[in-house]
Design a protein around this motif. Structure first.
Motif, PDB file in Angstrom:
ATOM      1  N   LEU A 146       0.644  -1.090   0.045  1.00  0.00           N
ATOM      2  CA  LEU A 146       0.000   0.021  -0.138  1.00  0.00           C
ATOM      3  C   LEU A 146       0.744   1.304   0.089  1.00  0.00           C
ATOM      4  CD1 LEU A 146      -2.844   1.105   0.253  1.00  0.00           C
ATOM      5  CD2 LEU A 146      -2.592   0.985   2.690  1.00  0.00           C
ATOM      6  N   SER A 149       1.459   3.383  -3.195  1.00  0.00           N
ATOM      7  CA  SER A 149       0.189   4.247  -3.567  1.00  0.00           C
ATOM      8  C   SER A 149      -0.098   5.257  -2.565  1.00  0.00           C
ATOM      9  CB  SER A 149      -0.868   3.162  -3.773  1.00  0.00           C
ATOM     10  OG  SER A 149      -0.719   2.364  -4.586  1.00  0.00           O
ATOM     11  N   ALA A 152       1.993   8.289  -3.545  1.00  0.00           N
ATOM     12  CA  ALA A 152       1.502   9.150  -4.801  1.00  0.00           C
ATOM     13  C   ALA A 152       0.167   9.680  -4.768  1.00  0.00           C
ATOM     14  CB  ALA A 152       1.386   7.870  -6.055  1.00  0.00           C
ATOM     15  N   LEU A 153      -0.683   9.652  -3.664  1.00  0.00           N
ATOM     16  CA  LEU A 153      -1.718  10.498  -3.383  1.00  0.00           C
ATOM     17  C   LEU A 153      -1.796  11.836  -3.827  1.00  0.00           C
ATOM     18  CD1 LEU A 153      -4.692   9.963  -2.470  1.00  0.00           C
ATOM     19  CD2 LEU A 153      -4.115  10.423  -0.125  1.00  0.00           C
ATOM     20  N   LYS A 156      -2.630  12.234  -7.491  1.00  0.00           N
ATOM     21  CA  LYS A 156      -3.865  11.292  -7.972  1.00  0.00           C
ATOM     22  C   LYS A 156      -4.317  11.509  -9.308  1.00  0.00           C
ATOM     23  CE  LYS A 156      -7.526  13.831  -5.813  1.00  0.00           C
ATOM     24  NZ  LYS A 156      -8.059  14.757  -4.977  1.00  0.00           N
ATOM     25  N   GLU A 159      -1.516   9.494 -11.452  1.00  0.00           N
ATOM     26  CA  GLU A 159      -1.016   8.028 -10.972  1.00  0.00           C
ATOM     27  C   GLU A 159      -2.279   6.923 -11.404  1.00  0.00           C
ATOM     28  OE1 GLU A 159       1.922   6.603  -9.778  1.00  0.00           O
ATOM     29  OE2 GLU A 159       2.684   8.816  -9.990  1.00  0.00           O
ATOM     30  N   VAL A 161      -2.965   3.872 -10.405  1.00  0.00           N
ATOM     31  CA  VAL A 161      -3.944   3.352  -9.240  1.00  0.00           C
ATOM     32  C   VAL A 161      -4.807   4.094  -8.871  1.00  0.00           C
ATOM     33  CG1 VAL A 161      -2.386   4.248  -7.314  1.00  0.00           C
ATOM     34  CG2 VAL A 161      -3.596   2.040  -7.155  1.00  0.00           C
ATOM     35  N   TRP A 162      -4.824   5.612  -8.521  1.00  0.00           N
ATOM     36  CA  TRP A 162      -5.629   6.361  -8.070  1.00  0.00           C
ATOM     37  C   TRP A 162      -6.750   6.593  -9.362  1.00  0.00           C
ATOM     38  CZ3 TRP A 162      -6.320   6.301  -3.394  1.00  0.00           C
ATOM     39  CH2 TRP A 162      -5.122   6.040  -2.414  1.00  0.00           C
TER      40      TRP A 162
END
Length: 179
Positions: A146, A149, A152-153, A156, A159, A161-162
């Motif tokens: 986790l 990720s 990288a918030l 967002k 990225e 995943v977001w």
């Protein structure tokens, strides 16, 4: 040594199951490591009945043919004695191990499984929260996965995943009644 088949062997739970078997002294040559490629043709699989222990570690996304059935386990010369269903979906109509209807517990970890035929007595381990026995290891593993990720918030909008998370969120919201 016992012959063990781990289905879902490439995932987190499956890798942990294989590691546990090795740590218990089972030679890797006695462990069949199956994943999606080996189960793609659909079951039931005679290799499960021919093993001593079957550990189911799959992440169930959709209906698939059962890995075992009472009929497949009732054939002559079954060796299987223990099913450890780490995935543990007794109430799910898509469960690929449709042999039991209740969970076992930490205080009663095995449930008898009635099967016809000439094989040995069988038990099922179906503890709903089995990973909680290794809470520290599970927490560390999930944290390692986790953390990138979360870092990288602040990006967002760029990225993957977001972006995917927001897309799935919006799709699910649109499926709700009244939206």
């Amino acid at each position: 040594p016992p012959r063990i088949i781990v289905v879902g062997a490439l995932g987190r739970c499956g890798t942990g199951a294989v590691d546990c078997c090795v740590a218990a002294g089972v030679p890797t040559s006695s462990i069949l490591k199956w994943d999606m490629a080996e189960t793609a043709a659909g079951g039931p699989f005679k290799e499960i009945a021919a093993s001593d222990i079957f550990i189911n570690c799959i992440y169930l996304k959709e209906k698939i043919p059962p890995f075992v059935t009472r009929e497949s386990l009732s054939k002559p010369r079954r060796k299987l004695r223990v099913i450890s269903d780490v995935s543990c979906d007794p109430g799910d109509p898509n469960n690929p191990v449709p042999l039991y209807t209740e969970y076992s517990t930490f205080t009663k970890p095995t449930l008898p499984l009635e099967v016809n035929g000439d094989g040995p007595d069988m038990v099922v381990i179906s503890i709903d929260h089995l990973p909680s026995l290794v809470a520290k290891e599970a927490s560390e593993s999930f944290s390692q996965l986790l953390l990138p990720s979360l870092k990288a918030l602040d990006r967002k909008d760029k990225e993957g995943v977001w972006i995917r998370a927001e897309q799935i969120f919006r799709e699910k919201v649109n499926e709700l009644p009244g939206f």
